[in-house]
Design a protein around this motif. Structure first.
Motif, PDB file in Angstrom:
ATOM      1  N   ALA A   1      36.113  16.745   4.759  1.00 26.41           N
ATOM      2  CA  ALA A   1      36.079  18.190   4.581  1.00 26.41           C
ATOM      3  C   ALA A   1      36.578  18.563   3.186  1.00 26.41           C
ATOM      4  O   ALA A   1      37.249  17.774   2.511  1.00 26.41           O
TER       5      ALA A   1
ATOM      6  N   SER B   1      29.991   6.365  10.834  1.00 27.58           N
ATOM      7  CA  SER B   1      29.925   7.830  10.765  1.00 27.58           C
ATOM      8  C   SER B   1      31.313   8.395  10.464  1.00 27.58           C
ATOM      9  O   SER B   1      32.301   7.955  11.055  1.00 27.58           O
TER      10      SER B   1
ATOM     11  N   ASP C   1      29.185  14.128   4.635  1.00 30.64           N
ATOM     12  CA  ASP C   1      28.899  13.965   6.061  1.00 30.64           C
ATOM     13  C   ASP C   1      28.044  12.713   6.236  1.00 30.64           C
ATOM     14  O   ASP C   1      26.876  12.691   5.851  1.00 30.64           O
TER      15      ASP C   1
ATOM     16  N   SER D   1      26.474   9.877   8.781  1.00 33.47           N
ATOM     17  CA  SER D   1      26.108   9.708  10.188  1.00 33.47           C
ATOM     18  C   SER D   1      25.213   8.477  10.355  1.00 33.47           C
ATOM     19  O   SER D   1      24.133   8.412   9.774  1.00 33.47           O
TER      20      SER D   1
ATOM     21  N   THR E   1      33.257  12.169   8.304  1.00 33.45           N
ATOM     22  CA  THR E   1      33.115  13.337   7.433  1.00 33.45           C
ATOM     23  C   THR E   1      34.352  13.444   6.544  1.00 33.45           C
ATOM     24  O   THR E   1      35.422  12.930   6.883  1.00 33.45           O
TER      25      THR E   1
ATOM     26  N   SER F   1      32.164  20.490   5.205  1.00 28.27           N
ATOM     27  CA  SER F   1      32.212  19.103   4.758  1.00 28.27           C
ATOM     28  C   SER F   1      31.595  18.952   3.371  1.00 28.27           C
ATOM     29  O   SER F   1      30.524  19.506   3.105  1.00 28.27           O
TER      30      SER F   1
END
Length: 267
Positions: A27, A23, A5, A7, A25, A2
């Protein structure tokens, strides 16, 4: 792996939650879209992940940008990440660009800071950056932002965002202030440059058609929360959240009206 990221990201303005426990991600090389109505928290999220929130706002949770924790980090600690880990393309280039600095110098700054370019090597890099965004004439490097059209300014802003070869491009409604023809040109330009450079893309918009054109995975935001995430095909074909279903139905209704010239709503 990632490049971004996020969260439990929460952003507050006093007692009001502008972003609520979001939340997701992104990549390496992935294209992710964020869609929602005005005030849904899209742009606030983009500012939070780069540490550019106003002092009046408070962020909590975790944001890892190229493995570095953004939440709670000082502005000085984040400077090496801005432009290099993530390039940012804002909605209105006339306010994002420095009105007192020539275009070439603004493109050169991230190249000097992050890539260490100097002299003739830096001048060549600026020239190539302008060519990449279809502003090849030497006059563009010498121009001030107010001397350019809206589309040309957004091309310059894209060149600045991409100047240091970032791992992630964050595009925050980059075509909203442009007419339809120029919008299509800018989207095609971003699509090409992201593909050529293998960058990740976080594309923020209120336009479902644009998001599904530019991205592979979509995050739907509503009232500060991420109410649904999925591939573009899943979001359009089988929306799960009531808000997403309404968004898709509205887009289809508009498309039907535009496709049927006999419908008075199309005029």
């Amino acid at each position: 792996m990632s490049v971004l990221d996020v969260s439990g990201l929460t952003v507050t303005a006093g007692p009001q939650r502008l972003v609520d426990d979001v939340s997701f991600t992104v990549a390496a090389g992935e294209r992710v879209g964020v869609i929602g109505e005005s005030g849904s928290g899209k742009s606030v999220t983009s500012l939070a992940v780069t540490g550019l929130l106003a002092d009046s706002l408070t962020a909590s949770g975790s944001v890892l940008l190229d493995g570095v924790q953004v939440i709670g980090a000082s502005d000085r600690a984040l400077r090496p990440l801005r432009g290099r880990a993530a390039g940012i393309l804002f909605q209105e280039p006339l306010t994002a660009l420095d009105p007192l600095m020539r275009v070439g110098r603004q493109i050169a700054e991230p190249m000097r800071r992050h890539l260490g370019l100097r002299g003739a090597q830096l001048q060549d890099a600026v020239r190539l950056a302008l060519e990449d965004v279809a502003l090849a004439a030497p006059r563009f490097a010498r121009a001030f932002p107010h001397e350019l059209s809206g589309g040309q300014r957004q091309r310059v802003a894209a060149a600045i965002a991409l100047a240091a070869r970032p791992d992630l491009l964050i595009a925050d409604e980059p075509t909203t202030a442009l007419d339809v023809t120029v919008q299509d040109e800018i989207l095609a330009l971003l699509d090409r440059l992201v593909a050529e450079r293998g960058m990740a893309l976080l594309f923020i918009s209120h336009d479902l058609a644009v998001v599904t054109r530019m991205t592979d995975r979509v995050i739907v935001m509503h009232r500060g929360r991420a109410v649904e995430q999925g591939t573009a095909e899943q979001i359009i074909g089988a929306p799960q959240a009531p808000y997403t279903a309404g968004l898709v139905a509205s887009a289809r209704t508009l498309d039907s009206a535009l496709d049927d010239p006999s419908d008075g709503s199309a005029r």
